[in-house]
Design an enzyme around this catalytic site. Structure first.
Site, mmCIF file in Angstrom:
data_model
loop_
_atom_site.group_PDB
_atom_site.id
_atom_site.type_symbol
_atom_site.label_atom_id
_atom_site.label_comp_id
_atom_site.label_asym_id
_atom_site.label_seq_id
_atom_site.Cartn_x
_atom_site.Cartn_y
_atom_site.Cartn_z
ATOM 1 N N PHE A 39 -7.730 -4.440 4.914
ATOM 2 C CA PHE A 39 -7.788 -3.377 6.120
ATOM 3 C C PHE A 39 -8.338 -2.175 5.602
ATOM 4 C CE2 PHE A 39 -5.645 -0.443 9.204
ATOM 5 C CZ PHE A 39 -6.389 -0.459 10.090
ATOM 6 N N ASN A 102 9.119 -10.827 5.243
ATOM 7 C CA ASN A 102 8.218 -12.084 4.358
ATOM 8 C C ASN A 102 8.676 -11.692 2.827
ATOM 9 O OD1 ASN A 102 7.423 -13.764 6.707
ATOM 10 N ND2 ASN A 102 5.662 -12.093 6.862
ATOM 11 N N TYR A 148 4.383 4.513 11.793
ATOM 12 C CA TYR A 148 4.418 4.540 10.181
ATOM 13 C C TYR A 148 5.873 4.606 9.710
ATOM 14 C CZ TYR A 148 2.995 5.649 5.235
ATOM 15 O OH TYR A 148 2.839 5.840 3.877
ATOM 16 N N ARG A 189 -7.170 12.296 4.511
ATOM 17 C CA ARG A 189 -6.042 12.799 3.710
ATOM 18 C C ARG A 189 -6.738 14.155 3.092
ATOM 19 N NH1 ARG A 189 -2.709 8.150 0.392
ATOM 20 N NH2 ARG A 189 -4.109 6.671 1.383
HETATM 21 N N1 LIG Z 1 -0.867 7.417 -1.243
HETATM 22 C C1 LIG Z 1 0.002 8.236 -0.856
HETATM 23 O O1 LIG Z 1 0.078 9.332 -0.886
HETATM 24 C C2 LIG Z 1 1.250 7.403 -0.292
HETATM 25 C C3 LIG Z 1 2.318 8.239 0.060
HETATM 26 C C4 LIG Z 1 3.429 7.820 0.305
HETATM 27 C C5 LIG Z 1 3.512 6.199 0.583
HETATM 28 N N2 LIG Z 1 2.558 5.506 0.162
HETATM 29 C C6 LIG Z 1 2.601 4.069 0.423
HETATM 30 O O2 LIG Z 1 2.101 3.104 -0.936
HETATM 31 C C7 LIG Z 1 1.431 2.113 -0.279
HETATM 32 C C8 LIG Z 1 0.088 2.163 -0.781
HETATM 33 O O3 LIG Z 1 -0.718 3.202 -0.162
HETATM 34 P P1 LIG Z 1 -2.207 3.822 -0.521
HETATM 35 O O4 LIG Z 1 -2.264 5.034 -0.565
HETATM 36 O O5 LIG Z 1 -2.628 2.739 -1.623
HETATM 37 O O6 LIG Z 1 -2.959 3.198 0.764
HETATM 38 P P2 LIG Z 1 -4.129 2.189 0.834
HETATM 39 O O7 LIG Z 1 -4.597 2.096 2.271
HETATM 40 O O8 LIG Z 1 -5.297 2.471 -0.101
HETATM 41 O O9 LIG Z 1 -3.607 0.639 0.497
HETATM 42 C C9 LIG Z 1 -2.686 0.059 1.230
HETATM 43 C C10 LIG Z 1 -3.224 -1.500 0.968
HETATM 44 O O10 LIG Z 1 -2.508 -2.354 1.961
HETATM 45 C C11 LIG Z 1 -3.372 -3.250 2.524
HETATM 46 N N3 LIG Z 1 -3.071 -3.982 3.804
HETATM 47 C C12 LIG Z 1 -2.690 -3.132 4.881
HETATM 48 N N4 LIG Z 1 -2.190 -4.087 5.896
HETATM 49 C C13 LIG Z 1 -1.807 -5.169 5.277
HETATM 50 C C14 LIG Z 1 -1.259 -6.337 5.673
HETATM 51 N N5 LIG Z 1 -0.874 -6.522 6.928
HETATM 52 N N6 LIG Z 1 -1.353 -7.585 4.773
HETATM 53 C C15 LIG Z 1 -2.056 -7.252 3.383
HETATM 54 N N7 LIG Z 1 -2.416 -6.154 3.069
HETATM 55 C C16 LIG Z 1 -2.492 -5.119 3.953
HETATM 56 C C17 LIG Z 1 -4.851 -2.403 2.789
HETATM 57 O O11 LIG Z 1 -5.928 -3.205 2.801
HETATM 58 C C18 LIG Z 1 -4.687 -1.668 1.432
HETATM 59 O O12 LIG Z 1 -5.413 -2.341 0.517
HETATM 60 C C19 LIG Z 1 1.554 2.089 1.297
HETATM 61 O O13 LIG Z 1 2.680 1.314 1.448
HETATM 62 C C20 LIG Z 1 1.985 3.237 1.627
HETATM 63 O O14 LIG Z 1 2.700 3.613 2.675
HETATM 64 C C21 LIG Z 1 1.313 6.092 -0.166
#
Ligand SMILES: NC(=O)c1ccc[n+]([C@@H]2O[C@H](COP(=O)([O-])OP(=O)(O)OC[C@H]3O[C@@H](n4cnc5c(N)ncnc54)[C@H](O)[C@@H]3O)[C@@H](O)[C@H]2O)c1
Length: 325
Positions: A39, A102, A148, A189
């Site tokens: 996604f 899950n 979220y 961001r």
């Molecule tokens: N980057 C940050 O600053 C930050 C801060 C707080 C929390 N997080 C958490 O860390 C995690 C990763 O964040 P990120 O920055 O890498 O974001 P990102 O959007 O790059 O990565 C999220 C990944 O999850 C996948 N995804 C989304 N919905 C899905 C689904 N239903 N099934 C399978 N895959 C799915 C997306 O395709 C993507 O590859 C997230 O859970 C986010 O909430 C990130």
């Protein structure tokens, strides 16, 4: 096979943080299964790993059950930026909640250790600074960010219920703003926005007066925190804050990016979005004491690496557009 070699599942493994985590786990000699529905993740993020026999990628949506055999699970699947998580808010909540159910069900069946990528957003617009893990948060349950924030809060609830009810080995990290190469270029961001705007010589958009602060953690530091938390003794369930306690104002960040890029971009102010927190900063005493962890990469070094990545990405995009024209 070495005795420390593990089979590790990373959901959201093709995303920004997930791809760095996969890389790190493969380098440590583990077998890694990356699960992603792409996604917001990109195949390019894990392309260098595809030739490695220890790495496997599977297209799958975590809202549906998954049957695989692994020793450890890192649950990162969830769009992380407002633009993406507000695009289909119902799916965002489903991803957090059904995804957690899950993955916890899978961990229960396998007796696997499971890590949850939670977020500082569980604190909402905080009235306490800096935020310790005891702070219960100030979240608007019906606002546009709730899909979220509340999804992640419910996922934490599920993790702790599985821990109490099924004695699952859980690790919950509350992640604060993280930046680095492979951030999505159009996800709104602040770091990626500013860098892309500066590289294109466009005006840098600042929401509000630019005095709101953020604390930016470089991705390598964060991933080190993940690994340490997963390896900690089982009584270390978290939640544990992972982030950089050094605050920078959004205005300062903009000026720093402009200087590092050597750009002529001007600053442009726009109104603050709804529910945008004015200040967010982690108290990382727990991570320091329990994991011996703290961020080490200076903002300037991290920004230089990130600028280099986006510069390459934009050059490739231009080259591609020229070929298509
Ligand atoms: N980057 C940050 O600053 C930050 C801060 C707080 C929390 N997080 C958490 O860390 C995690 C990763 O964040 P990120 O920055 O890498 O974001 P990102 O959007 O790059 O990565 C999220 C990944 O999850 C996948 N995804 C989304 N919905 C899905 C689904 N239903 N099934 C399978 N895959 C799915 C997306 O395709 C993507 O590859 C997230 O859970 C986010 O909430 C990130």
């Amino acid at each position: 096979m070495s005795s420390t070699r593990k089979r590790v599942l990373v959901t959201g493994g093709a995303g920004f943080l997930g791809s760095h985590l996969c890389e790190r786990l493969v380098a440590a000699g583990n077998d890694v299964l990356c699960v992603d529905n792409y996604f917001t993740g990109r195949k390019d993020n894990v392309a260098p790993l595809l030739s490695c026999p220890q790495f496997e990628a599977l297209r799958h949506d975590v809202c549906f059950p998954l049957y695989v055999e692994v020793d450890e699970i890192y649950n990162l699947a969830c769009p992380a930026s407002p633009i993406h998580y507000q695009h289909d808010p119902v799916q965002t909540t489903k991803t957090s909640v059904s995804g957690a159910i899950n993955m916890l069900g899978l961990a229960k069946r396998l007796r696997a250790k499971i890590f949850q990528a939670s977020t500082s957003e569980v604190y909402g617009d905080p009235s306490v600074h800096p935020q310790t893990e005891e702070y219960r948060g100030n979240v608007n349950p019906i606002g546009p960010r709730a899909c979220y924030d509340e999804g992640k809060r419910c996922a934490e609830t599920l993790f702790f219920d599985y821990y109490r009810q099924h004695r699952l080995r859980i690790r919950v990290a509350r992640i604060f703003n993280t930046y680095g190469p492979r951030m999505h270029p159009n996800d709104g961001r602040v770091v990626s926005n500013f860098i892309v705007q500066a590289l294109k010589g466009e005006a840098i958009t600042i929401y509000g007066d630019g005095e709101q602060t953020r604390a930016f953690c470089y991705v390598d530091d964060l991933i080190e925190g993940f690994i340490r938390l997963m390896a900690a003794p089982d009584e270390v369930t978290g939640p544990i804050n992972l982030g950089n306690p050094v605050e920078t104002t959004v205005g300062e960040l903009a000026r720093m990016v402009i200087a590092l890029v050597g750009s002529r971009s001007k600053l442009e102010h726009r109104p603050l979005p709804v529910d945008d927190p004015v200040q967010r900063c982690p108290d990382i005493a727990r991570a320091r004491d329990i994991l011996g962890w703290q961020p080490r990469v200076p903002l300037e070094t991290g920004l230089k690496n990130t600028i280099q990545y986006f510069d390459r990405l934009l050059t490739e995009d231009k080259a591609l557009a020229a070929v298509k024209a």
